[in-house]
Design an enzyme around this catalytic site. Structure first.
Site, short mmCIF file in Angstrom:
data_model
loop_
_atom_site.label_atom_id
_atom_site.label_comp_id
_atom_site.label_asym_id
_atom_site.label_seq_id
_atom_site.Cartn_x
_atom_site.Cartn_y
_atom_site.Cartn_z
N CYS A 255 16.23 -40.74 0.23
CA CYS A 255 15.79 -42.08 0.61
C CYS A 255 16.45 -43.18 -0.23
O CYS A 255 16.61 -43.02 -1.44
CB CYS A 255 14.29 -42.12 0.38
SG CYS A 255 13.65 -43.74 0.63
N1 LIG Z 1 9.29 -41.94 4.87
C1 LIG Z 1 10.16 -42.88 4.69
O1 LIG Z 1 10.19 -43.53 3.66
C2 LIG Z 1 11.17 -43.20 5.72
C3 LIG Z 1 11.43 -42.31 6.73
N2 LIG Z 1 12.40 -42.56 7.63
C4 LIG Z 1 12.62 -41.60 8.70
O2 LIG Z 1 13.78 -41.94 9.43
C5 LIG Z 1 13.60 -41.67 10.81
C6 LIG Z 1 13.93 -42.90 11.61
O3 LIG Z 1 12.89 -43.82 11.41
P1 LIG Z 1 12.82 -45.23 12.15
O4 LIG Z 1 14.01 -46.01 11.71
O5 LIG Z 1 11.50 -45.81 11.94
O6 LIG Z 1 12.93 -44.76 13.64
P2 LIG Z 1 13.21 -45.45 15.02
O7 LIG Z 1 14.36 -46.38 14.91
O8 LIG Z 1 13.27 -44.39 16.00
O9 LIG Z 1 11.86 -46.27 15.32
C7 LIG Z 1 11.47 -47.39 14.71
C8 LIG Z 1 11.22 -48.50 15.72
O10 LIG Z 1 10.54 -49.54 15.06
C9 LIG Z 1 11.37 -50.70 14.99
N3 LIG Z 1 11.22 -51.25 13.63
C10 LIG Z 1 10.67 -52.41 13.29
N4 LIG Z 1 10.66 -52.57 11.96
C11 LIG Z 1 11.19 -51.47 11.44
C12 LIG Z 1 11.46 -51.01 10.12
N5 LIG Z 1 11.18 -51.74 9.05
N6 LIG Z 1 12.04 -49.81 9.93
C13 LIG Z 1 12.36 -49.05 10.99
N7 LIG Z 1 12.13 -49.41 12.28
C14 LIG Z 1 11.55 -50.62 12.50
C15 LIG Z 1 12.77 -50.23 15.31
O11 LIG Z 1 13.52 -51.22 15.98
P3 LIG Z 1 14.91 -51.73 15.35
O12 LIG Z 1 15.68 -50.50 14.92
O13 LIG Z 1 15.54 -52.47 16.47
O14 LIG Z 1 14.52 -52.59 14.19
C16 LIG Z 1 12.50 -49.06 16.24
O15 LIG Z 1 12.29 -49.50 17.55
C17 LIG Z 1 12.17 -41.16 10.97
O16 LIG Z 1 12.21 -39.77 11.01
C18 LIG Z 1 11.49 -41.64 9.71
O17 LIG Z 1 10.46 -40.76 9.29
C19 LIG Z 1 13.14 -43.71 7.59
C20 LIG Z 1 12.96 -44.61 6.59
C21 LIG Z 1 11.91 -44.46 5.61
N1 LIG Z 2 13.56 -43.70 3.21
C1 LIG Z 2 13.93 -42.58 3.83
N2 LIG Z 2 13.08 -41.54 3.80
C2 LIG Z 2 13.44 -40.47 4.46
C3 LIG Z 2 14.65 -40.36 5.15
N3 LIG Z 2 14.72 -39.16 5.71
C4 LIG Z 2 13.57 -38.54 5.39
N4 LIG Z 2 12.81 -39.31 4.62
C5 LIG Z 2 11.51 -39.01 4.04
O1 LIG Z 2 11.70 -38.12 2.94
C6 LIG Z 2 10.76 -37.05 3.05
C7 LIG Z 2 11.20 -35.82 2.29
O2 LIG Z 2 11.27 -36.14 0.92
P1 LIG Z 2 11.71 -35.07 -0.22
O3 LIG Z 2 11.58 -35.84 -1.49
O4 LIG Z 2 10.76 -33.93 -0.14
O5 LIG Z 2 13.12 -34.66 0.03
C8 LIG Z 2 10.66 -36.85 4.54
O6 LIG Z 2 9.54 -36.11 4.95
C9 LIG Z 2 10.62 -38.31 5.03
O7 LIG Z 2 9.34 -38.88 4.97
C10 LIG Z 2 15.53 -41.48 5.14
O8 LIG Z 2 16.64 -41.45 5.69
N5 LIG Z 2 15.12 -42.55 4.46
#
Ligand SMILES: NC(=O)C1=CN([C@@H]2O[C@H](COP(=O)(O)OP(=O)(O)OC[C@H]3O[C@@H](n4cnc5c(N)ncnc54)[C@H](OP(=O)(O)O)[C@@H]3O)[C@@H](O)[C@H]2O)C=CC1
Ligand SMILES: Nc1nc2c(ncn2[C@@H]2O[C@H](COP(=O)(O)O)[C@@H](O)[C@H]2O)c(=O)[nH]1
Length: 320
Positions: free
Chosen positions: A174
């Site tokens: 991340c």
């Molecule tokens: N646990 C974590 O810390 C994180 C996990 N992830 C993982 O990455 C994958 C992709 O996630 P994600 O980008 O949400 O997926 P998606 O792009 O599929 O879905 C997110 C939707 O929400 C909108 N959106 C609005 N605000 C946000 C924001 N701040 N961040 C992201 N989307 C936003 C996006 O539109 P638009 O793209 O047009 O803005 C999109 O339509 C998932 O599997 C997620 O779990 C990603 C980042 C952090």
């Molecule tokens: N901010 C982001 N978080 C992400 C992304 N891909 C996955 N994840 C989150 O990390 C955990 C796993 O964490 P770990 O410390 O056990 O390796 C996963 O379950 C998601 O919630 C990303 O691209 N950006």
């Protein structure tokens, strides 16, 4: 607020009441089923695939399939059900996902578990999807993430989530905290504690787990299950090929919001790295079980509930 994380908390032992660690029970009821351990391989492309999902379900471990090949999900649910196994899948919140929920209903392919998996789960559009799923296929156990505050937990539970997933930015792949300035990266364990004040349903601690002792710590601060990415990546059963570098073996691990996963350089919040090749996931799960059994023994109990009550100290500095 005084914050802390896995590395600067130590749990304090209570008097042991068992003759052997083998007497302890590390199983957990989560939704409609009971699982052998309270851990979940992260729903990421380099951590879980169809083969590993089948193996996990056959061996009574929980899994959540990722959502990065959306067109394969209906068939995946049907395949799992044909084998007599539970189905657990992920969905997003884009418009096409509503049609996918309709498809599941139309084909009577109702997964036992669905996870709404987006970076910022405290969102009107996530709430809209929760209500849609709960209306169309109410028997599915619905997990929603990711969240990082008690307000978010309260609102998402009230919208209909059966469990929440906590952790914005603590993951190994991340870069959210550097790119956006937001999240629970660096204080994930105390964010979990904070969220537990609002939670009335199970919470999954997601991200930042590096050592088996972090499982007991997560449970102490309110988690029912722990989602783990990098530690579960790199096994024989993990997706991807073995990569050799300087005579050592590795496998790839990339963030779900990395440019590698997204195929674009826009809105990247994840990176790609190599994790050491680790042998079979069965051995890792066995070691987790044994370490968690020891944790329960130190907690002075016989099952995971004992971990919820132990005292702890916060360390000012750590020698590692
Ligand atoms: N646990 C974590 O810390 C994180 C996990 N992830 C993982 O990455 C994958 C992709 O996630 P994600 O980008 O949400 O997926 P998606 O792009 O599929 O879905 C997110 C939707 O929400 C909108 N959106 C609005 N605000 C946000 C924001 N701040 N961040 C992201 N989307 C936003 C996006 O539109 P638009 O793209 O047009 O803005 C999109 O339509 C998932 O599997 C997620 O779990 C990603 C980042 C952090
Ligand atoms: N901010 C982001 N978080 C992400 C992304 N891909 C996955 N994840 C989150 O990390 C955990 C796993 O964490 P770990 O410390 O056990 O390796 C996963 O379950 C998601 O919630 C990303 O691209 N950006």
């Amino acid at each position: 607020m005084r914050t802390f994380d896995y590395h600067n908390v130590q749990l304090l032992p209570e008097k042991c009441i068992i003759k052997s660690r083998s007497e302890t029970d590390v199983s957990v009821k989560f939704g409609p089923k009971t699982f052998r351990l309270p851990v979940i391989p992260a729903n990421m492309e380099t951590v879980i695939d169809e083969n590993l999902a089948v193996w996990m379900a056959e061996h009574d471990y929980f899994y959540i399939m990722h959502r990065f090949y959306p067109e394969k999900r209906l068939q995946f649910v049907q395949n799992m059900h044909d084998k007599g196994l539970f189905a657990s899948i992920s969905v997003g919140i884009k418009d096409t996902e509503y049609k996918f929920i309709d498809q599941l209903k139309l084909h009577h392919a109702i997964p036992e578990y669905i996870t709404i998996d987006v970076a910022h789960g405290h969102s009107d559009y996530v709430i809209k999807m929760i209500k849609y799923i709960k209306n169309k296929i109410p028997t599915t156990f619905l997990i929603v993430g990711n969240l990082g505050t008690p307000d978010a937990v309260r609102e998402i539970e009230n919208a209909g989530a059966d469990a929440t997933k906590i952790g914005i930015g603590p993951g190994k792949a991340c870069i959210t905290k550097y790119k956006t300035g937001f999240g629970t990266g660096g204080w994930q364990l105390s964010a979990l504690k904070w969220c537990s004040k609002a939670a009335t349903k199970p919470m999954i601690a997601d991200g930042g787990i590096r050592n088996n002792g972090d499982l007991a710590k997560s449970i102490r601060f309110g988690a029912t299950m722990m989602m783990i990415g990098s530690v579960f990546a790199g096994h024989v059963e993990s997706p991807g090929k073995i990569v050799e570098k300087n005579g050592k073996k590795y496998k790839q691990y990339w963030g779900s919001a990395s440019s590698k996963q997204k195929g674009t350089h826009h809105n990247v919040e994840g990176r790609q790295l190599l994790v050491p090749f680790k042998g079979s996931i069965n051995d890792t799960l066995l070691e987790m079980k044994e370490d968690l059994q020891s944790s329960i023994s130190y907690a002075g109990g016989k099952d995971l509930r004992a971990l919820r009550k132990v005292n702890y100290v916060l360390l000012d500095s750590i020698d590692e």
